[in-house]
Design an enzyme around this catalytic site. Structure first.
Site, PDB file in Angstrom:
ATOM      1  NE  ARG A  42     -17.500   8.281  41.697  1.00 17.10           N
ATOM      2  CZ  ARG A  42     -16.732   7.371  42.312  1.00 17.10           C
ATOM      3  NH1 ARG A  42     -16.463   7.469  43.592  1.00 17.10           N
ATOM      4  NH2 ARG A  42     -16.232   6.358  41.624  1.00 17.10           N
ATOM      5  CD  GLU A  52     -13.227  13.502  43.430  1.00 22.50           C
ATOM      6  OE1 GLU A  52     -14.135  13.143  44.188  1.00 22.50           O
ATOM      7  OE2 GLU A  52     -12.395  12.710  42.950  1.00 22.50           O
ATOM      8  CG  HIS A  66     -11.696   9.890  45.296  1.00 21.71           C
ATOM      9  ND1 HIS A  66     -12.555  10.185  44.259  1.00 21.71           N
ATOM     10  CD2 HIS A  66     -11.974   8.613  45.648  1.00 21.71           C
ATOM     11  CE1 HIS A  66     -13.295   9.124  43.983  1.00 21.71           C
ATOM     12  NE2 HIS A  66     -12.951   8.147  44.821  1.00 21.71           N
TER      13      HIS A  66
HETATM   14  C1  8YV Z   1     -11.485   4.298  43.373  1.00 21.25           C
HETATM   15  C2  8YV Z   1     -13.864   4.821  44.035  1.00 21.25           C
HETATM   16  O1  8YV Z   1     -10.220   4.526  43.813  1.00 21.25           O
HETATM   17  O2  8YV Z   1     -14.141   2.557  43.469  1.00 21.25           O
HETATM   18  C3  8YV Z   1     -14.599   3.666  43.459  1.00 21.25           C
HETATM   19  O3  8YV Z   1     -15.732   3.887  42.989  1.00 21.25           O
HETATM   20  O4  8YV Z   1     -14.439   5.819  44.235  1.00 21.25           O
HETATM   21  C4  8YV Z   1     -12.423   4.852  44.383  1.00 21.25           C
HETATM   22  O5  8YV Z   1     -12.287   4.316  45.636  1.00 21.25           O
HETATM   23  C5  8YV Z   1     -11.655   4.892  42.012  1.00 21.25           C
HETATM   24  O6  8YV Z   1     -12.955   4.834  41.550  1.00 21.25           O
HETATM   25  C6  8YV Z   1     -10.754   4.222  41.026  1.00 21.25           C
HETATM   26  O7  8YV Z   1     -11.228   4.330  39.711  1.00 21.25           O
END
Ligand code: 8YV
Length: 330
Positions: free
Chosen positions: A243, A272, A290
């Site tokens: 993140r 983002e 992402h």
């Molecule tokens: C997802 C991600 O695509 O799973 C996670 O925490 O960061 C991503 O890979 C995204 O969160 C979908 O809500």
């Protein structure tokens, strides 16, 4: 009228096979055009829901939960990270929260490894040279990067994804170092030949490449602060597929611009989808939108997880991927 099936509100377009199955099982409210909801549209969409299926692009705060109303008993997040959900407000309302771990571990680790290779080896810089017709031809001293084999990799957060990255990096002959709230099991350390650093500061000062794999929580916000980034050596690289908020992005950008560190590979950003324009001007960064879990296999797997979590709760069972309520002790 008595509602037979639970009303499940899904905030973004999911793979067809998942939406089709949801429509068979539940009364579903889908987001057909896939536009991320504004705060107001989200509050309207969730009204009367039994289950909410959000993604990282939604801010699920106390206001949204209040707008959903008393029926809402489950937030079945589509994704592993739950930092976009106000967990305290959910806990207060007695709402169960689930996520989708495991199914995206290998793909996210692959993308991390791709960045670990791409940044020191200047992959996207080279690609740009070709596309822009700027290749003067081969030269012994041009476009030189740095070798990854034999280098020290510092993993911040040794959970599922951190370990999957370590496994890959071992086969690229990197030495594995990690910092984690808790030391991992001895057997895992032995398998990965991993060295534990209780002090994040000390680890950062010794690494060639640092990669971030902890969740974003209030405790990890700007964990890689301006002060900590200063501990890195000038030849170090930073990779982030977790993140954006875990790294002080403004401080990182300044250091990249001043060549106080060698480069960065970023799949995630603090605001983002907005990208700091100063980052865009740098040639020592690889920037991805992402994409860590963006394989069709992972996205269907995530949908399957959501389906299983929703079904479990609807049938009165504990869902397999429970985030809230925390461990019930049995
Ligand atoms: C997802 C991600 O695509 O799973 C996670 O925490 O960061 C991503 O890979 C995204 O969160 C979908 O809500």
């Amino acid at each position: 009228m008595v509602r037979q099936k639970p009303l499940v509100v899904v905030t973004r377009k999911l793979p067809d096979v998942i939406e089709t199955r949801m429509m068979e099982l539940f009364d579903v409210r889908l987001n057909l055009n896939d536009e991320p909801y504004t705060a107001a549209a989200l509050s309207e969409a969730v009204s009367g829901a039994d289950v909410l299926v959000p993604t990282v692009t939604d801010r699920i705060d106390a206001k949204v939960l209040a707008a959903a109303g008393e029926r809402l008993k489950l937030i079945a997040n589509y994704g592993a990270g739950v930092d976009h959900i106000d967990l305290r407000a959910a806990r207060e309302r007695g709402i169960t929260v689930t996520n989708t771990p495991d199914v995206l571990t290998e793909d996210t680790a692959d993308m991390t490894m791709a960045l670990i290779l791409a940044v020191p080896r200047r992959l996207t810089e080279g690609e740009r040279v070709i596309r822009e017709g700027r290749w003067p031809g081969w030269s012994p001293t041009w476009m030189l990067g740095n070798r990854v084999s034999g280098k020290r990799l510092g993993i911040v957060g040794m959970g599922r994804i951190g370990q999957a990255v370590a496994r890959r990096a071992r086969s690229f002959n990197m030495s594995i170092h990690y910092h984690n709230r808790r030391r991992v099991h001895q057997e895992i350390e032995a398998e990965l030949e991993a060295t534990y650093h209780e002090s994040l500061d000390q680890m950062l000062a010794r690494m060639d490449i640092v990669t971030v794999h902890c969740p974003h929580t209030p405790a990890t916000f700007h964990l890689l602060s301006a002060r900590r980034l200063k501990l890195l050596q000038p030849h170090a690289y930073v990779i982030n597929t977790a993140r954006g908020e875990i790294i002080d992005e403004a401080a990182l950008t300044r250091m990249l611009r001043n060549r106080e560190i060698a480069g960065a590979g970023l799949d995630v950003f603090e605001n983002e989808p907005a990208i700091n324009p100063k980052l865009l001007q740098l040639d020592n960064v690889v920037l991805l939108p992402h994409m860590g879990s963006s394989t069709i296999e992972a996205r269907i797997g995530m949908g399957e997880c959501v389906l299983i979590n929703v079904r479990s709760v609807m049938d009165g069972h504990l869902p397999p991927n429970r985030v809230l309520p925390e461990d019930l002790g049995f």
